[in-house]
Design a protein around this motif. Structure first.
Motif, PDB file in Angstrom:
ATOM      1  N   CYS A   8       0.831  -1.214   0.000  1.00  0.00           N
ATOM      2  CA  CYS A   8       0.000   0.000   0.000  1.00  0.00           C
ATOM      3  C   CYS A   8       0.857   1.252   0.000  1.00  0.00           C
ATOM      4  O   CYS A   8       2.034   1.224   0.355  1.00  0.00           O
ATOM      5  CB  CYS A   8      -0.943   0.011   1.198  1.00  0.00           C
ATOM      6  N   ALA A  20      -9.509  -3.836  -1.121  1.00  0.00           N
ATOM      7  CA  ALA A  20      -8.566  -4.663  -1.893  1.00  0.00           C
ATOM      8  C   ALA A  20      -8.664  -6.125  -1.481  1.00  0.00           C
ATOM      9  O   ALA A  20      -8.651  -7.018  -2.333  1.00  0.00           O
ATOM     10  CB  ALA A  20      -7.141  -4.150  -1.712  1.00  0.00           C
ATOM     11  N   SER A  80       6.071  -5.029 -11.582  1.00  0.00           N
ATOM     12  CA  SER A  80       6.063  -3.574 -11.590  1.00  0.00           C
ATOM     13  C   SER A  80       7.503  -3.095 -11.598  1.00  0.00           C
ATOM     14  O   SER A  80       8.268  -3.386 -10.665  1.00  0.00           O
ATOM     15  CB  SER A  80       5.348  -3.036 -10.344  1.00  0.00           C
ATOM     16  N   SER A  91       6.595  -7.519  -7.099  1.00  0.00           N
ATOM     17  CA  SER A  91       5.322  -7.150  -6.468  1.00  0.00           C
ATOM     18  C   SER A  91       5.450  -7.328  -4.963  1.00  0.00           C
ATOM     19  O   SER A  91       5.724  -8.441  -4.496  1.00  0.00           O
ATOM     20  CB  SER A  91       4.184  -8.036  -6.991  1.00  0.00           C
ATOM     21  N   ARG A 111      -1.980 -10.375  -8.207  1.00  0.00           N
ATOM     22  CA  ARG A 111      -2.432  -9.366  -7.253  1.00  0.00           C
ATOM     23  C   ARG A 111      -3.635  -8.597  -7.788  1.00  0.00           C
ATOM     24  O   ARG A 111      -3.798  -8.399  -8.985  1.00  0.00           O
ATOM     25  CB  ARG A 111      -1.305  -8.403  -6.917  1.00  0.00           C
ATOM     26  N   THR A 112      -4.457  -8.151  -6.881  1.00  0.00           N
ATOM     27  CA  THR A 112      -5.596  -7.281  -7.166  1.00  0.00           C
ATOM     28  C   THR A 112      -5.163  -5.875  -6.784  1.00  0.00           C
ATOM     29  O   THR A 112      -4.573  -5.679  -5.720  1.00  0.00           O
ATOM     30  CB  THR A 112      -6.820  -7.712  -6.336  1.00  0.00           C
ATOM     31  N   THR A 113      -5.449  -4.912  -7.637  1.00  0.00           N
ATOM     32  CA  THR A 113      -5.006  -3.546  -7.348  1.00  0.00           C
ATOM     33  C   THR A 113      -6.178  -2.584  -7.239  1.00  0.00           C
ATOM     34  O   THR A 113      -7.193  -2.735  -7.912  1.00  0.00           O
ATOM     35  CB  THR A 113      -4.045  -3.035  -8.449  1.00  0.00           C
ATOM     36  N   THR A 118      -2.625  -2.942  -2.928  1.00  0.00           N
ATOM     37  CA  THR A 118      -2.622  -4.177  -3.699  1.00  0.00           C
ATOM     38  C   THR A 118      -2.780  -5.340  -2.729  1.00  0.00           C
ATOM     39  O   THR A 118      -2.339  -5.262  -1.577  1.00  0.00           O
ATOM     40  CB  THR A 118      -1.324  -4.368  -4.520  1.00  0.00           C
TER      41      THR A 118
END
Length: 127
Positions: A8, A20, A80, A91, A111-113, A118
């Motif tokens: 975060c 999230a 990322s 990540s 991952r969910t963002t 995340t």
């Protein structure tokens, strides 16, 4: 066991963290009672939003050291460049989840963002 790894921005709200987590579990056919903890990099252990989310979910917050984040190795589903350059992992959420899930850990899904948080879910045999 299933661990939610959280990444975060500083000052992320409890609502953003819970959003999230809710999105990650809904998208991956997991239920909140299946979670055993929220894994975060050690420097996020004092984030009020994470602490409050863990309290609301009645889950422990598991701090993951930079060395343990780096030891995860392969198994990432997202990348990322910004996070790689800042944290040394593709990540944060995925690395934290994998590290905390222990031996044989694997990600359930990428991952969910959200705009500030995340969340990745990993399963393993525990630390």
């Amino acid at each position: 066991m299933i661990v939610a790894g959280i990444g975060c921005r500083r000052g992320a709200t409890v609502e953003a963290v819970l959003e999230a987590i809710a999105a990650a579990i809904a998208q991956n056919n997991v239920t909140a009672p299946q979670l055993v903890g929220l894994a975060v990099p050690e420097e996020k252990l004092c984030e009020a939003g994470i602490i409050a989310a863990a309290d609301r979910l009645a889950l422990p917050v598991i701090g993951v050291s930079p060395a343990d984040l780096a030891r995860v190795g392969d198994g990432f589903l997202t990348f990322s460049e910004r996070v790689q350059s800042l944290k040394g992992v593709p990540s944060v959420a995925e690395a934290a989840a994998l590290a905390a899930a222990g031996a044989g850990a694997r990600l359930i899904a990428a991952r969910t963002t959200t705009p500030t948080v995340t969340c990745a879910l990993a399963t393993g045999s525990g630390a």
